[in-house]
Design an enzyme around this catalytic site. Structure first.
Site, short mmCIF file in Angstrom:
data_model
loop_
_atom_site.label_atom_id
_atom_site.label_comp_id
_atom_site.label_asym_id
_atom_site.label_seq_id
_atom_site.Cartn_x
_atom_site.Cartn_y
_atom_site.Cartn_z
N ASN A 9 0.86 -1.17 0.00
CA ASN A 9 0.00 0.00 0.00
C ASN A 9 0.91 1.23 0.00
O ASN A 9 1.50 1.56 1.02
CB ASN A 9 -0.88 -0.04 1.26
CG ASN A 9 -1.70 1.23 1.45
OD1 ASN A 9 -1.83 2.03 0.52
ND2 ASN A 9 -2.25 1.41 2.64
N TRP A 10 0.99 1.85 -1.16
CA TRP A 10 1.93 2.97 -1.28
C TRP A 10 1.42 4.24 -0.60
O TRP A 10 2.19 5.18 -0.42
CB TRP A 10 2.20 3.26 -2.77
CG TRP A 10 2.95 2.18 -3.49
CD1 TRP A 10 3.36 0.96 -2.98
CD2 TRP A 10 3.41 2.20 -4.85
NE1 TRP A 10 4.02 0.24 -3.93
CE2 TRP A 10 4.08 0.98 -5.10
CE3 TRP A 10 3.32 3.14 -5.88
CZ2 TRP A 10 4.64 0.68 -6.33
CZ3 TRP A 10 3.88 2.84 -7.11
CH2 TRP A 10 4.54 1.62 -7.33
N LYS A 11 0.14 4.30 -0.29
CA LYS A 11 -0.46 5.49 0.33
C LYS A 11 -0.20 6.73 -0.55
O LYS A 11 -0.15 6.60 -1.77
CB LYS A 11 0.06 5.67 1.75
CG LYS A 11 -0.07 4.39 2.58
CD LYS A 11 0.14 4.59 4.05
CE LYS A 11 -0.03 3.25 4.76
NZ LYS A 11 0.02 3.37 6.21
N HIS A 96 -9.41 1.53 4.74
CA HIS A 96 -8.15 1.68 5.48
C HIS A 96 -8.39 2.63 6.66
O HIS A 96 -9.14 3.60 6.54
CB HIS A 96 -7.06 2.23 4.55
CG HIS A 96 -5.71 2.16 5.18
ND1 HIS A 96 -5.29 3.07 6.11
CD2 HIS A 96 -4.72 1.24 5.06
CE1 HIS A 96 -4.07 2.72 6.53
NE2 HIS A 96 -3.72 1.61 5.91
N GLU A 98 -6.73 4.97 7.82
CA GLU A 98 -6.46 6.38 7.54
C GLU A 98 -7.66 7.03 6.86
O GLU A 98 -7.95 8.20 7.08
CB GLU A 98 -5.18 6.51 6.68
CG GLU A 98 -3.95 6.20 7.51
CD GLU A 98 -2.80 5.59 6.74
OE1 GLU A 98 -2.79 5.64 5.50
OE2 GLU A 98 -1.88 5.05 7.40
N GLU A 168 -5.53 -4.65 10.48
CA GLU A 168 -4.46 -3.69 10.72
C GLU A 168 -4.74 -2.93 12.01
O GLU A 168 -5.54 -1.99 12.01
CB GLU A 168 -4.37 -2.69 9.56
CG GLU A 168 -4.09 -3.32 8.23
CD GLU A 168 -3.49 -2.32 7.25
OE1 GLU A 168 -2.44 -2.62 6.69
OE2 GLU A 168 -4.07 -1.23 7.07
N GLY A 174 2.57 2.29 10.76
CA GLY A 174 3.56 3.35 10.60
C GLY A 174 4.25 3.74 11.90
O GLY A 174 4.95 4.74 11.97
N SER A 214 3.39 -2.10 10.36
CA SER A 214 4.84 -2.21 10.59
C SER A 214 5.40 -3.59 10.27
O SER A 214 6.31 -4.08 10.94
CB SER A 214 5.19 -1.79 12.03
OG SER A 214 4.85 -0.44 12.23
N GLY A 235 2.81 -1.16 4.26
CA GLY A 235 2.86 0.28 3.96
C GLY A 235 4.28 0.71 3.69
O GLY A 235 4.81 0.55 2.58
N GLY A 236 4.93 1.26 4.70
CA GLY A 236 6.28 1.84 4.56
C GLY A 236 7.25 0.94 3.82
O GLY A 236 7.98 1.40 2.93
P1 PGA Z 1 2.85 0.28 7.66
O1 PGA Z 1 1.39 0.52 7.05
O2 PGA Z 1 3.35 -1.01 7.09
O3 PGA Z 1 3.63 1.47 7.22
O4 PGA Z 1 2.68 0.22 9.15
C1 PGA Z 1 0.52 -0.56 6.81
C2 PGA Z 1 -0.77 -0.03 6.23
O5 PGA Z 1 -1.25 1.01 6.68
O6 PGA Z 1 -1.35 -0.63 5.30
#
Ligand code: PGA
Length: 251
Positions: A9-11, A96, A98, A168, A174, A214, A235-236
């Site tokens: 997930n590149w966000k 998600h 966010e 999640e 993150g 994470s 994500g990251g």
């Molecule tokens: P993260 O994000 O791996 O940076 O914690 C995961 C996500 O939000 O899908």
């Protein structure tokens, strides 16, 4: 048998040229990953068309990060499920944390989004997960059950063939703070139980449940070794092809 998936997930990261380069690097490294592990990259909407060209004919599948809760029309700035599908993407992430937290995504909107995504032939990665406050109050099972059923109550066992769940925990996204493999397994098994109650044991057994928060090459192996963890939503670490593929190689 349910599918193992590692999805990135590149966000809201990378420009279009940077995203195209990252997608090329993922494709180049993807041959090392065992064939039974599905690879998906979820990019910003602006990237879908050029990245679709990069991944075409490869094993890497493409996902949006969101789609609209309306079919079409006067909704300035929104991107419909039909538009996403027309880029060549096969998936969309929905719900998600966010989006729930910053953009007012409600379970009711997620029902509409999921209906439109499925109607347009997209697979859905539906995200659920509790906040730190909810976990500390020991409400995480109830929260995750409600998020899951509030959406899935509107869908059938047949629809579940196109739906993946991503657990999640918000406190792990993150933050560098991963749920322990045991903590994650406990709630994944619980979600599978919720699915079994609603759709029956077969559907529950066939549904892919990803862990996100994470997840990195150093902890993926322990997480993926758990029986109810079927891969990750990354994500990251998905912003570096080597880390993303490193996670997929943990199988
Ligand atoms: P993260 O994000 O791996 O940076 O914690 C995961 C996500 O939000 O899908």
């Amino acid at each position: 048998m349910r599918k193992k998936i590692v999805a990135g997930n590149w966000k809201m990261n990378t420009t279009v040229p940077e995203g195209v380069e990252l997608a090329k690097a993922v494709v180049a490294a993807s041959a090392e990953v065992p064939a039974e592990v599905g690879l998906i990259i979820a990019t910003p909407a602006t990237h879908l068309c050029p990245v679709a060209e990069v991944v075409k004919g490869t094993r890497v599948e493409l996902s949006a990060e969101n789609c609209a809760d309306k079919e079409k029309g006067a909704y300035t700035g929104e991107i419909s499920a039909a538009m996403v599908a027309s880029t060549g993407a096969q998936w969309t992430i929905l719900g998600h944390s966010e989006r729930r937290q910053y953009y007012g995504e409600t379970d009711a909107k997620l029902v509409e989004k999921t209906k439109l995504a499925l109607a347009n032939g997209l697979g859905v990665i539906l995200c659920v997960g509790e906040t730190l406050e909810e976990r500390e109050a020991e409400k995480h099972f109830d929260v995750v059950k409600a998020q899951t059923l509030n959406v899935l109550d509107s869908f059938t066992a047949e629809d579940m063939k196109s739906i993946v769940i991503a657990y999640e925990p918000v406190w792990a996204i993150g933050t560098g703070k991963t749920a322990t493999a045991d903590q994650a397994e406990e709630i994944h098994a619980y979600i599978r139980g919720v699915l079994a109650e609603k759709f029956g044991a077969q559907v529950a057994d066939d549904t892919t449940i990803l862990y996100g928060g994470s997840c990195k090459p150093s902890n993926a192996k322990e997480l993926f070794a758990k029986p109810d963890i079927d891969g990750g939503l990354i994500g990251g670490a998905a912003l570096k092809a080597a880390d993303f593929i490193g996670i997929a190689l943990s199988y």
